[in-house]
Design a protein around this motif. Structure first.
Motif, short mmCIF file in Angstrom:
data_model
loop_
_atom_site.label_atom_id
_atom_site.label_comp_id
_atom_site.label_asym_id
_atom_site.label_seq_id
_atom_site.Cartn_x
_atom_site.Cartn_y
_atom_site.Cartn_z
N GLY A 9 0.78 -1.23 0.00
CA GLY A 9 0.00 0.00 0.00
C GLY A 9 0.81 1.27 0.00
O GLY A 9 0.24 2.37 0.07
N SER A 10 2.15 1.17 -0.10
CA SER A 10 2.99 2.38 -0.05
C SER A 10 2.85 3.22 -1.31
O SER A 10 3.13 4.41 -1.29
N PHE A 11 2.43 2.60 -2.42
CA PHE A 11 2.16 3.34 -3.65
C PHE A 11 1.23 2.49 -4.51
O PHE A 11 1.00 1.31 -4.23
N THR A 12 0.69 3.09 -5.55
CA THR A 12 -0.23 2.38 -6.43
C THR A 12 0.45 1.16 -7.03
O THR A 12 1.52 1.27 -7.63
N GLY A 13 -0.17 0.02 -6.87
CA GLY A 13 0.40 -1.22 -7.41
C GLY A 13 1.18 -2.02 -6.39
O GLY A 13 1.54 -3.17 -6.66
N ALA A 14 1.43 -1.46 -5.21
CA ALA A 14 2.15 -2.19 -4.16
C ALA A 14 1.15 -3.06 -3.40
O ALA A 14 0.67 -2.70 -2.33
N SER A 15 0.84 -4.22 -3.95
CA SER A 15 -0.21 -5.07 -3.39
C SER A 15 0.28 -5.96 -2.25
O SER A 15 -0.51 -6.60 -1.57
N SER A 16 1.59 -6.01 -2.05
CA SER A 16 2.16 -6.82 -0.97
C SER A 16 3.53 -6.28 -0.61
O SER A 16 4.12 -5.50 -1.36
N ASP A 17 4.04 -6.70 0.55
CA ASP A 17 5.40 -6.32 0.92
C ASP A 17 6.38 -6.97 -0.05
O ASP A 17 6.20 -8.11 -0.48
N LYS A 18 7.43 -6.23 -0.38
CA LYS A 18 8.44 -6.76 -1.28
C LYS A 18 9.82 -6.38 -0.77
O LYS A 18 10.11 -5.20 -0.58
N PRO A 19 10.70 -7.35 -0.53
CA PRO A 19 12.07 -7.02 -0.13
C PRO A 19 12.84 -6.47 -1.32
O PRO A 19 12.58 -6.82 -2.47
N GLY A 20 13.79 -5.59 -1.03
CA GLY A 20 14.59 -5.00 -2.09
C GLY A 20 15.85 -5.81 -2.37
O GLY A 20 16.09 -6.86 -1.77
N LEU A 21 16.66 -5.30 -3.29
CA LEU A 21 17.87 -6.01 -3.69
C LEU A 21 18.91 -6.03 -2.57
O LEU A 21 19.72 -6.95 -2.49
N PHE A 22 18.90 -5.00 -1.70
CA PHE A 22 19.79 -5.03 -0.55
C PHE A 22 19.47 -6.24 0.33
O PHE A 22 20.37 -6.95 0.77
#
Length: 472
Positions: free
Chosen positions: A220-233
């Protein structure tokens, strides 16, 4: 039956003039199974090193009788197999960078984060363990670095040294010289080899998604963010993050990257708290970052942070003697991938390759051989099969890349315009011809010019009056 002798504990030398710090580090190391000897001065540290053997040394930056960096240099010269880590005051990154340039394995900031201290110690002991292994390059990862020239031999030696510490490395060199391969070798030969190696092309990520890709995001942090996603770090946790074409990062993102590297933590988009990360940073660019800093397109503080150690990869034209070795390696591999018998080169074809400037370096050589092998029906490739550009196109690397499919028109006539105006005109011409040769496909044109898509569009915006030439 006699019991087997217990394995001796690893030993650490801890150098600090604060008793509380010494107690904290000693207790932490003891819980990890290490025996610590604690001293409070530079002189006492040198005496301890001379009289005993240690697996790791942790030293403060400021000591009553000198600078901890002096101990790093002393240990690097006398005891090169022993990793030395620096404990430095919070926010004093200049000192940490100076220590790593002097040979320090890594650093930990004060007040001490015990998680970071434990991870650093574990990595250092792994590096120490690898340091005693025989350097058999014929079967090891470095066998992937093909060549027998003095430049390649020196490169192998430097990579082996860089693999033993955790200092950020910046790899410079033209497109196609093997920067990702060098980064991968540093990872494979180091203490993080059993952890992830995550390469990312910074120029291939859309500007509005860079932060989310690197740091992750919350649902929900921006449009299209339907789930938590870990980054490349987070994906590279415990391993190495390779930031290729780092010069293409937008300036606002460079600020956040600098903080992530310094604090060893990231804040996912939409998150309230930072997430600790333990990664080694290796970065690369085919651009001159010193020039980028001077132009204001790259932050100076980030440059100094990632450029602790510079590893330069030589272009293929500076190691012509390696071309036969590379050909002998590449042709069987190309044949194996295509399921056909391996081809060979006749004398004229090999001579032509040795005389060619190779603006695209090893990658271009591989493409030339792959294309020739696919189109030639003979087991021996001739000069005609290589389809090399005409000699007049072998000048500057960019010009050669831009004109392999469209002849370069005559340079703009000399006028009373400034040098900058004339250079802009030449750049407009090269961009237009690259677009024309690639059928107006900007991504293909960017690759032809050795640019990332973002850099190509930036050049297009700066020379907005570029128009593709009319077809005859």
């Amino acid at each position: 039956m006699p019991k087997a002798a217990a394995k001796p504990k690893a030993r650490a030398l801890v150098v600090d003039d604060e008793p509380d710090i010494l107690d904290l580090v000693r207790i932490t190391l003891a819980r990890m199974g290490l025996e610590a000897q604690c001293v409070g001065t530079l002189k006492a540290a040198r005496q301890a090193l001379a009289g005993d053997r240690f697996d790791i040394c942790l030293t403060d930056m400021r000591l009553p009788d000198g600078d901890g960096t002096a101990l790093v240099r002393h240990a690097s010269t006398r005891y090169p197999e022993m990793p030395v880590a620096m404990m430095t005051a919070y926010g004093n990154m200049e000192s940490a960078v100076a220590a790593m340039k002097a040979g320090a394995f890594d650093f930990v900031s004060k007040p001490l984060d015990l998680r970071v201290l434990r991870e650093l110690t574990t990595a250092a002991l792994r590096a120490r363990g690898r340091g005693g292994e025989p350097a058999d390059e014929s079967m090891g990862p470095q066998a992937k670095l093909i060549g027998e020239s003095p430049q390649i031999l020196e490169l192998r030696t430097l990579i082996a040294k860089l693999a033993r510490n955790q200092a950020p490395v910046f790899i410079s060199g033209e497109s196609g010289t093997g920067k990702e391969l060098a980064a991968s070798l540093i990872h494979q030969l180091g203490p993080r080899a059993d952890q992830p190696f995550v390469p990312v092309n910074c120029g291939a990520i859309p500007a509005d998604l860079v932060e989310s890709e690197l740091f992750g995001h919350r649902k929900g942090s921006f449009t299209g963010a339907s789930s938590d996603k870990p980054g490349l770090f987070q994906a590279a946790q415990g391993g190495t993050l390779f930031l290729d074409e780092i010069a293409d990062l937008p300036l606002p993102m460079q600020v956040k990257l600098l903080r992530a590297i310094q604090e060893k933590s990231v804040r996912p988009v939409g998150a309230a708290k930072e997430v600790p990360v333990n990664v080694r940073i290796i970065s690369a660019s085919h651009l001159n970052l010193v020039d980028a800093v001077a132009r204001g397109s790259f932050r100076q503080d980030l440059f100094y942070r990632i450029n602790v150690i510079d590893l330069h990869l030589p272009p293929l034209r500076e190691r012509v003697g390696d071309i036969p070795v590379l050909v002998a390696y590449l042709l069987p591999r190309i044949a194996a991938e295509s399921g056909s018998p391996a081809a060979s080169l006749d004398q004229d074809a090999m001579a032509a390759l040795r005389d060619y400037a190779f603006p695209g370096n090893v990658r271009e050589l591989e493409n030339i051989l792959e294309r020739a092998s696919a189109l030639c029906e003979s087991p021996e490739l001739s000069l005609a099969d290589l389809r090399l550009p005409e000699p007049r196109q072998m000048g500057a690397p960019i010009a050669s890349r831009a004109t392999s499919a469209a002849p370069l028109a005559s340079p703009p006539p000399a006028t009373e315009s400034t040098l900058a105006d004339r250079l802009d005109a030449i750049e407009q011409q090269l961009l237009a011809e690259a677009l024309h040769a690639c059928g107006q496909d900007s991504q293909s044109a960017a690759e032809r010019l050795g640019l990332s898509p973002r850099a190509f569009h930036l050049h297009m915006e700066m020379t907005s009056n570029v128009q593709p030439p009319k077809r005859p």
